[in-house]
Scaffold this active site. Sequence first.
Site, mmCIF file in Angstrom:
data_model
loop_
_atom_site.group_PDB
_atom_site.id
_atom_site.type_symbol
_atom_site.label_atom_id
_atom_site.label_comp_id
_atom_site.label_asym_id
_atom_site.label_seq_id
_atom_site.Cartn_x
_atom_site.Cartn_y
_atom_site.Cartn_z
ATOM 1 C CG HIS A 1 -5.767 -7.892 -3.898
ATOM 2 N ND1 HIS A 1 -5.856 -6.641 -4.670
ATOM 3 C CD2 HIS A 1 -5.848 -8.725 -4.605
ATOM 4 C CE1 HIS A 1 -5.978 -7.185 -5.953
ATOM 5 N NE2 HIS A 1 -5.935 -8.279 -6.149
ATOM 6 C CE1 TYR B 1 -11.116 -10.716 -7.109
ATOM 7 C CE2 TYR B 1 -9.201 -9.651 -7.333
ATOM 8 C CZ TYR B 1 -10.137 -10.588 -7.964
ATOM 9 O OH TYR B 1 -9.943 -11.324 -9.115
ATOM 10 C CG HIS C 1 -7.043 -5.922 -9.261
ATOM 11 N ND1 HIS C 1 -6.103 -6.679 -9.875
ATOM 12 C CD2 HIS C 1 -6.714 -4.532 -9.925
ATOM 13 C CE1 HIS C 1 -4.917 -6.073 -9.996
ATOM 14 N NE2 HIS C 1 -5.441 -4.737 -10.182
#
Length: 362
Positions: free
Chosen positions: A173, A178, A176
Amino acid sequence: MKLLEPIATPVLSLANRIVMAPMSRRRVENEGVPSELLARYYAQRASAGLIIAESTVISRNGMGISLLPGIYSKEQVAGWKRVTDAVHQQGGKIFIQLVHSGRIGHTLNIPGGLSPVGPSAIAAAGTISTPAGTQTLPVPEALSAEAVEEMYHLHMQATRNALAAGFDGVELHAAHGYLMEQFIHPAANQRTDQYGGSIENRCRLPLRILEGMVAIAGADRVGIRFSPFASLNGLSPYEEETATYCYLATKLDKLKIRFIHLSDQSTNGHPPIPPAFTALLREQFHQWLILAGGYNTDTALDALQQFSADLIAFGRPFISNPDLVARIAQQQPFAPADKSTFYEGGAKGLIDYPFMAACATT
């Protein structure tokens, strides 16, 4: 219909080109251990060509937002093994999305009261929900050189744990707002060592982590998610953005990871990913490209037919349509979702949405 056509490599074979996007449902209350409820939830949706399970934290201080699952303890691995077994029994394929929240966190949400960390001691604008109510996002602790090295090893162990839990692959990931995107983005990363400054330096950690994942899992079992041009968690579009992702795409193509997964947030009020950007990425990355962001059957088919993507990820439609693939195949309408049950809670809004046959008898 191209959405329903299989797609395969010698290692990974998918029944169709429909992906269930990773969506945090925040229903894991027992020390980050997935429950039987999650096993049933994912098994219901196993007709997707590929499920990418929700954001799963790689360490205790990676939690950030409360009630997320983890993949760093034996108990968590055993919990996820129940999930993957349930999906595989239904003939599905499932990857896990590995995440560290970085500066998007709060001591009240992190087990043990640990502090959030980031590439630099720069707070993200905004607030976060905690058990004590809404709090301003704090200034994170800047990761030392030793802590960055430890972050690499945490991702390697999480990858090994994911394979032990039966996952078909792992998605990093890096979207977004992070931790991985925090390293990539110049607004959050103002380091002066080998992990900060130039595009090459800011991309160094995620690329190093992906190289390690490939060594452990094999390139066909590794993917990455990006959300370019979105304005999430305090990271807005920036001047070098296209150049940064083109650099990443070139490096990822050499690594031959299985996919890049682009998350377009325009349906949530953020700037869209320009079609010219997607086309440019296609020129530099020759494995699978997954597009996500408010797609319906018609727009998904158009993206596949125009060769803008190899697979299309559906998010919210999968919440309320466990049989989404069958609905697409039979050209049936999608059932609406109850937004009040998206996060937290129990079975309601998670595993109680009916399949079409059940709908027809009620």
